[in-house]
Design a protein around this motif. Structure first.
Motif, short mmCIF file in Angstrom:
data_model
loop_
_atom_site.label_atom_id
_atom_site.label_comp_id
_atom_site.label_asym_id
_atom_site.label_seq_id
_atom_site.Cartn_x
_atom_site.Cartn_y
_atom_site.Cartn_z
N ALA A 8 -22.50 -2.69 27.45
CA ALA A 8 -21.94 -2.11 26.11
C ALA A 8 -20.52 -3.31 25.45
O ALA A 8 -20.41 -3.60 24.85
N GLU A 9 -19.48 -4.23 26.17
CA GLU A 9 -18.30 -4.53 26.26
C GLU A 9 -19.11 -4.96 25.15
O GLU A 9 -17.96 -5.62 23.77
N THR A 10 -19.12 -6.07 25.81
CA THR A 10 -19.32 -7.54 24.83
C THR A 10 -20.45 -7.61 23.54
O THR A 10 -19.79 -8.42 21.81
N PRO A 11 -21.39 -6.80 23.10
CA PRO A 11 -21.74 -6.15 21.66
C PRO A 11 -20.73 -5.68 20.83
O PRO A 11 -21.08 -5.74 20.00
N LEU A 12 -20.89 -4.75 21.29
CA LEU A 12 -19.33 -4.15 20.68
C LEU A 12 -18.75 -4.27 20.18
O LEU A 12 -17.65 -4.61 18.99
N ARG A 13 -17.72 -5.80 21.22
CA ARG A 13 -17.19 -6.27 20.52
C ARG A 13 -16.94 -7.09 19.51
O ARG A 13 -15.98 -7.39 18.30
N THR A 14 -18.30 -7.60 19.63
CA THR A 14 -19.35 -9.19 19.23
C THR A 14 -19.22 -7.72 17.42
O THR A 14 -18.76 -8.59 15.74
N TRP A 15 -19.71 -6.56 17.55
CA TRP A 15 -19.64 -6.10 15.98
C TRP A 15 -18.34 -5.36 15.92
O TRP A 15 -18.69 -5.83 14.77
N TYR A 16 -17.94 -4.73 16.06
CA TYR A 16 -16.21 -5.04 15.95
C TYR A 16 -15.96 -6.07 15.11
O TYR A 16 -14.98 -5.64 14.21
N ALA A 17 -15.97 -7.14 15.80
CA ALA A 17 -15.23 -8.50 14.68
C ALA A 17 -16.17 -8.77 13.71
O ALA A 17 -15.34 -9.23 12.49
N MET A 18 -17.33 -8.09 13.69
CA MET A 18 -18.13 -8.78 12.59
C MET A 18 -17.23 -7.82 11.51
O MET A 18 -17.86 -8.15 10.62
N VAL A 19 -17.60 -6.86 11.70
CA VAL A 19 -17.57 -5.26 10.29
C VAL A 19 -15.87 -5.58 10.18
O VAL A 19 -15.30 -5.11 9.10
N ASP A 20 -14.55 -5.90 10.48
CA ASP A 20 -13.47 -6.15 10.69
C ASP A 20 -12.66 -7.13 9.46
O ASP A 20 -12.04 -6.96 8.83
N GLN A 21 -13.62 -8.20 9.57
CA GLN A 21 -13.67 -9.15 8.76
C GLN A 21 -14.36 -9.18 7.37
O GLN A 21 -14.21 -10.12 6.60
N ALA A 22 -15.85 -8.06 7.40
CA ALA A 22 -17.10 -7.39 6.14
C ALA A 22 -16.02 -7.27 5.45
O ALA A 22 -14.46 -6.64 5.02
N VAL A 23 -16.11 -7.45 4.46
CA VAL A 23 -15.83 -6.92 2.74
C VAL A 23 -17.30 -6.04 1.87
O VAL A 23 -17.95 -7.31 1.63
N TRP A 24 -17.51 -4.96 2.65
CA TRP A 24 -18.83 -3.96 1.79
C TRP A 24 -18.03 -3.62 0.65
O TRP A 24 -17.23 -2.60 0.32
N THR A 25 -18.89 -3.38 -0.66
CA THR A 25 -19.04 -2.83 -1.37
C THR A 25 -20.28 -1.48 -1.41
O THR A 25 -20.06 -0.70 -2.74
N GLY A 26 -20.98 -1.88 -1.18
CA GLY A 26 -22.17 -1.02 -1.06
C GLY A 26 -23.37 -0.91 0.28
O GLY A 26 -23.20 -2.31 1.35
N SER A 27 -24.29 -0.48 0.36
CA SER A 27 -25.53 -0.31 1.46
C SER A 27 -26.19 -1.99 1.52
O SER A 27 -26.42 -2.00 2.83
N ALA A 28 -25.85 -2.08 0.23
CA ALA A 28 -26.76 -3.67 0.37
C ALA A 28 -25.83 -4.68 0.92
O ALA A 28 -26.83 -5.57 2.01
N ASP A 29 -24.64 -5.13 0.90
CA ASP A 29 -23.43 -5.78 1.94
C ASP A 29 -23.81 -5.11 3.31
O ASP A 29 -23.84 -7.32 4.06
N VAL A 30 -23.94 -4.53 3.48
CA VAL A 30 -24.37 -4.67 5.17
C VAL A 30 -25.60 -4.33 5.64
O VAL A 30 -25.86 -4.98 6.43
#
Length: 98
Positions: free
Chosen positions: A19-41
């Motif tokens: 799970a390490e690589t997929p979780l690190r990838t998820w973390y990097a993506m979310v860390d850089q994201a700017v979500w204003t609502g569920s549509a952005d997610v």
């Protein structure tokens, strides 16, 4: 987005090293994201996310081997990891209340 708590993710991938690589990838993506609502997610993650009440998002991680439930505070740009587990572990919880 600010992600709370990376330690939870690290503890999980120590138990499940695949799970390490997929979780690190998820973390990097979310860390850089700017979500204003569920549509952005939904735009960013497509069909690999589901939504439940209380601004909770269920992410399929690692080709759907793992599930991550997070509460998203869009206004404050924070993502709180509420649960990370295997599909079997996920099946035993209620994602709206965990």
């Amino acid at each position: 987005m600010q992600i709370i708590a990376r330690r939870t993710l690290r503890q999980f991938w120590e138990r499940y090293p695949s799970a390490e690589t997929p979780l690190r990838t998820w973390y990097a993506m979310v860390d850089q994201a700017v979500w204003t609502g569920s549509a952005d997610v939904k735009e960013q993650f497509g069909n690999s996310v589901d939504f439940v009440p209380d601004n909770r998002v269920i992410f399929d991680i690692g080709g759907n081997k793992y599930r991550l439930v997070a509460h998203v505070a869009y206004r404050y740009r924070r993502v709180l990891v509420k649960f990370i587990g295997t599909h079997a572990e996920y099946d035993r919880i209620d994602p709206a209340t965990v």
